[in-house]
Design an enzyme around this catalytic site. Structure first.
Site, short mmCIF file in Angstrom:
data_model
loop_
_atom_site.label_atom_id
_atom_site.label_comp_id
_atom_site.label_asym_id
_atom_site.label_seq_id
_atom_site.Cartn_x
_atom_site.Cartn_y
_atom_site.Cartn_z
N LYS A 1 0.83 -1.21 0.00
CA LYS A 1 0.00 0.00 0.00
C LYS A 1 0.86 1.26 0.00
O LYS A 1 0.59 2.22 -0.73
CB LYS A 1 -0.94 -0.01 1.21
CG LYS A 1 -1.97 -1.14 1.17
CD LYS A 1 -2.69 -1.29 2.50
CE LYS A 1 -3.64 -2.49 2.46
NZ LYS A 1 -4.29 -2.77 3.76
N GLN B 1 -5.33 -1.73 9.42
CA GLN B 1 -4.87 -3.02 8.94
C GLN B 1 -5.37 -4.13 9.87
O GLN B 1 -5.14 -4.11 11.07
CB GLN B 1 -3.34 -3.04 8.89
CG GLN B 1 -2.76 -4.32 8.32
CD GLN B 1 -3.10 -4.50 6.85
OE1 GLN B 1 -3.03 -3.56 6.08
NE2 GLN B 1 -3.48 -5.71 6.48
N ASP C 1 -11.29 2.24 3.30
CA ASP C 1 -11.48 0.79 3.21
C ASP C 1 -12.96 0.44 3.06
O ASP C 1 -13.29 -0.70 2.70
CB ASP C 1 -10.93 0.11 4.47
CG ASP C 1 -9.53 -0.45 4.24
OD1 ASP C 1 -9.21 -0.78 3.08
OD2 ASP C 1 -8.77 -0.55 5.21
N ARG D 1 -19.47 -14.56 2.57
CA ARG D 1 -20.37 -13.51 3.04
C ARG D 1 -19.68 -12.59 4.06
O ARG D 1 -20.32 -12.02 4.92
CB ARG D 1 -21.61 -14.12 3.66
CG ARG D 1 -21.31 -15.21 4.69
CD ARG D 1 -22.56 -15.89 5.18
NE ARG D 1 -22.24 -17.02 6.05
CZ ARG D 1 -23.15 -17.83 6.60
NH1 ARG D 1 -24.43 -17.62 6.35
NH2 ARG D 1 -22.78 -18.82 7.37
N SER E 1 -20.71 -21.59 3.52
CA SER E 1 -20.31 -22.93 3.96
C SER E 1 -21.50 -23.86 4.17
O SER E 1 -21.34 -25.08 4.16
CB SER E 1 -19.51 -22.82 5.27
OG SER E 1 -20.30 -22.20 6.28
N GLY F 1 -3.88 -10.77 -9.62
CA GLY F 1 -5.17 -10.40 -10.18
C GLY F 1 -5.89 -9.36 -9.35
O GLY F 1 -5.72 -8.16 -9.53
N GLU G 1 -25.39 50.40 28.61
CA GLU G 1 -24.64 50.67 27.38
C GLU G 1 -24.58 49.41 26.52
O GLU G 1 -24.65 49.46 25.32
CB GLU G 1 -23.22 51.15 27.71
CG GLU G 1 -23.15 52.48 28.43
CD GLU G 1 -23.72 52.40 29.84
OE1 GLU G 1 -23.32 51.50 30.60
OE2 GLU G 1 -24.60 53.23 30.17
#
Length: 844
Positions: free
Chosen positions: A43, A87, A112, A160, A184, A261, A371
């Protein structure tokens, strides 16, 4: 089959976007995991490649959750950082709530896209108002490279997680695909995969998806990163994805390799989100301008009472106001939801920030008709901020309750120019006054204890020990107002003289061994209190030294912090209590000398009714009907009263600054009366004279005054002090009496003459002078209004406030409010060796 990878053109595109603005991203890490270090280095490298400033904040594994949250808040509040990346995982030996930590990131900096707010917006389809998680966003970019239209296609997402699977589902759905999410527990996974035109896999299981499952020509995006044994590799491990690449590439139309990729595209999207964050910030950001909200006033006719007006407004939270004016959370100590102490660390952080313009509001000599110096101070700040859109801060004194419990008014403005909540500012506020009284009581109790102790240890009786407890508190408040730091306050308290030996040697609080305790009692009182006006402009309410027996100004620290916060184009409006001959003179010759700050403009407040009283109008008695002279036009009376205004303008101009007259209007004022005052003020040297209706209209009624002040601040000016500090004490007193009050001369009575000799001998002759004089007249006689002449100013005594750093002569019959007690004491045998045994407590 086509291999999909990150687009090289994306980097060039981002470089072009960065050409005209600055961006900074901060990567936040807890611990020292090797895999996290690898990702962070990628990064940081990508950021450097496209010109983004990247910083890496690493906390040790021993960091606690509270430490992590505090550091995240620091980054949130740093305007120079546009993106914050936490992170994961958080590598700490202490329990960490990952959800809590990620949600601590400000949504506008959450590049992120992991906060619940950004996730919620994504799930609702608000794609233009949120940050999309980088991996799903990168996947969509890769899909777009294939030329495949997502709309109407069958898409399957395996996984998910909040980072990949869930947001990927939402993105595909809002791109009009028919989306199935598998996990799963999904039965017959192969059949589900076989129907997919677009397949995105982020399950975290090595090579779980087989090539034979795929639909012919499908677009396959593999987000998995897994390590499997491979003896041919030096480290014995090989990186693979969640898709079995060798078999899948035979059926897929497009497929992403692992590595090379999705990973690089994810980093590219992270940089793109940072650029997007900076662009959003720059759309609303104006250098030096606060992003602050103001309340919209709807003044009522007839005007309600002050309390009703104050209660009709709901103040914004003090945390929000603090953020709006550029304070960090760690610099603010809330007292409930609408007031807060501001830590002095803010001044250290802002020390390189140029100061704003500095205005001091003073007035003609006060009358019972009013005043409105405080009201005008607040109204001017409201006009500059809420209506002229200039950063503006008001600095006013804290109301002093005293035995009258506020019967004279709250002293925090009035009408539509008030500090709110009214009850909080008018009563205990943040307990500064209580701290001063506690410290004062400690001094008194210490002396009493010493008296009792010494009375049992010697047979030598000493008479006439005088305890002046009231003025101890007054000097401590003066010390608080003139301190420039906690250390400065501590030193000032230590040198407060609370006793003298018979041979004239001073006894200080440090000699009594209590200076450190006094500083501890007042350690929070030295911090200015932040509040707001009815229009939502910021106000510092801090300290309440009186103008007749002290300097009568709000604190130096409040002014210093405010000047830094408003920035070079902003304005700080501070108040000098009482008439110009008292509060303003002390503001320049005492406060400005201590602070080193030099104002740009003096605002002189006057009102038609008050000028009529100075012109010879009848006395006003509480409970009686108002004399008609004050409600009907009377130009003769008013013109006579303008002589007093001219005299005060002469006083103000003596300090070398441009003066603007603010005429605080009343409903009974006529155009002819207002025109007369404006004309006379300009003839007397005022740069401009402006009628103001801020009491009835809020800041809108002082816009013309604000514009006049802006013009005045641009005129060349050079501050002049009234006297040289090296002048003899009696000469300094004489300069003030003649130039400010119009006295023919001064008369030092015998006790005052003795004090001049004593203080000169003690080396105190170079201290400034703080005249203790009635605030109700230019002379020493409170009954003499207008411009008294032909009088000699009597000085009956002079005292030394060594903590505050000035000498204060007692003029005429003015009272310091001190409480005196006489004792018969035995000799002091255990004081410091350099002190005389016989001690007379004088309360200087």
């Amino acid at each position: 089959m086509h291999i999909l990878a990150s687009c090289p053109g994306k980097i060039s595109c981002l470089k072009r976007e960065l050409a005209t603005s600055f961006k900074t991203v901060c990567v936040f890490q807890v611990g020292d995991r090797d895999d996290s270090n690898l990702y962070i280095s990628m990064k940081l490298k990508a950021a450097a490649e496209i010109g983004i400033n990247a910083s890496h904040v690493r906390l040790p594994k021993t960091a606690t959750e509270d430490e992590v949250l505090r550091r995240i808040v620091e980054v949130n509040e740093n305007l120079e950082v546009h993106g914050l990346i936490v992170q994961l995982p958080l590598d700490s030996i202490n329990p960490m709530d990952t959800e809590k930590v990620t949600n601590a990131v400000a949504p506008e900096k959450d590049v992120d896209g992991l906060t619940s707010i950004n996730a919620g917006k994504l799930s609702r389809g608000d794609l233009g108002d949120c940050f999309i998680p980088c991996t799903p966003k990168g996947c969509m970019k890769l899909i777009s490279q294939t030329g495949t239209s997502v709309a109407g296609k069958n898409a399957v997402v395996i996984g998910r997680s909040k980072i990949v699977g869930a947001p990927m589902h939402d993105l595909l759905l809002w791109s009009h695909a028919t989306v199935t999410t598998c996990h799963s527990k999904t039965t017959d996974l192969a059949a589900q995969v076989g129907r997919a035109d677009i397949l995105v896999v982020g399950a975290g299981k090595a090579e779980m998806v087989k090539g034979e499952w795929l639909k012919e020509g499908a677009v396959v995006i593999d987000c998995g990163i897994n390590h499997i044994p491979d003896d041919s590799k030096a480290n014995g491990m090989r990186v693979v994805g969640d898709v079995h690449y060798p078999s899948a590439k035979e059926k897929a139309g497009f497929i992403t390799p692992v590595p090379g990729g999705v990973g690089p595209m994810t980093v590219a999207m992270l940089m793109e989100n940072t650029v997007q964050s900076a662009k959003r910030f720059l759309k609303t950001y104006q250098p030096g301008k606060w992003n602050i909200s103001y309340a919209k006033l709807k003044p009522q006719k007839p005007q309600p009472r002050d309390a009703a007006i104050a209660h009709s407004f709901t103040p914004k939270s003090i945390g929000r106001l603090a953020r709006e004016v550029g304070l960090f959370s760690e610099e603010v100590e809330p007292y409930g939801t609408t007031r807060a102490k501001v830590r002095l660390e803010a001044l250290n952080r802002l020390k390189t920030q140029p100061n704003g313009k500095y205005l001091v509001v003073t007035g003609i000599t006060p009358t019972p008709l009013g005043e409105g110096t405080t009201t005008t101070t607040l109204g001017l700040a409201q006009a500059l901020g809420a209506h002229l859109h200039v950063n503006s801060f008001a600095c006013v004194r804290q109301p002093s309750r005293g035995s009258n419990f506020g019967v004279k008014g709250g002293a925090v403005g009035g009408g539509y120019c008030q500090v709110i909540p009214m009850e909080e500012v008018s009563l205990h506020l943040t307990s500064d006054t209580q701290a001063v009284m506690a410290a004062s009581s400690l001094v008194v109790d210490t002396i009493n204890a010493r008296v009792l102790c010494e009375s049992t240890q010697s047979d030598k009786v000493i008479k006439n020990i005088i305890l002046l407890s009231g003025y101890v508190a007054s000097e401590m408040m003066a010390v608080l107002a003139l301190s420039t730091s906690l250390g400065d306050m501590t030193r000032r308290l230590a040198r407060m003289v609370v006793a003298y030996s018979r041979k004239g040697k001073p006894v200080t609080t440090e000699d009594l061994g209590i200076s450190g305790v006094l500083a501890t009692l007042m350690r929070d009182a030295v911090k200015p209190s932040l509040m707001q006006t009815v229009e939502g402009t910021p106000v510092f309410v801090h300290t309440c030294p009186l103008s007749d027996i002290a300097q009568g100004n709000s604190s130096i620290l409040a002014d210093q912090i405010a000047l830094k916060l408003v920035g070079p184009e902003g304005f700080v409006v501070t108040e000098a209590e009482g008439g110009a001959e008292l509060g303003m003179e002390k503001f320049f010759d005492i406060k400005c000398r201590s602070s080193g700050l030099h104002p740009d403009v003096v605002v002189m407040v006057a009102s038609v009714p008050a000028l009529k009283m100075h012109g010879g109008g009848p006395a006003v008695t509480a409970g009686s009907a108002m004399p008609k002279e004050y409600s009907a036009e009377n130009l003769t009376l008013l013109e006579n009263g303008c002589n007093h205004l001219k005299r005060q303008l002469e006083n103000a101009r003596a300090f070398g600054l441009p003066v603007v007259v603010a005429i605080n209007t009343f409903s009974t004022d006529t155009d002819a009366e207002l025109g007369l005052v404006c004309e006379q003020a300009k003839l007397a040297g005022a740069l401009e004279a402006v009628p103001c209706s801020h009491w009835a209209e809020g800041g809108a009624g002082a816009v013309a005054l604000g514009q006049a002040v802006q013009r005045a601040a641009e005129t060349p000016h050079q501050i002049n002090f009234l006297y040289d500090l090296e002048m003899p004490i009696d000469d300094k007193i004489r300069v003030i009496a003649k130039s400010m009050y119009g006295a023919d001369d001064v008369e030092l009575l015998p006790q005052a003459q003795q004090k001049v000799a004593l203080f000169s001998k003690q080396g105190l002759g170079n201290l400034p002078i703080c005249m203790a004089k009635t605030h109700l007249s230019l002379s020493h006689d409170p009954e003499r209004k207008g411009v008294p002449t032909g009088f000699t100013l009597p000085i009956r005594d002079i005292h030394a406030n060594l903590g505050a750093g000035f000498l204060y002569p007692l003029v005429g019959t003015v009272s310091t409010g001190a409480v005196t007690h006489s004792y018969e004491l035995l000799s002091v045998t255990h004081m410091n060796a350099d002190l005389e045994h016989d001690m007379e407590y004088m309360g200087m």
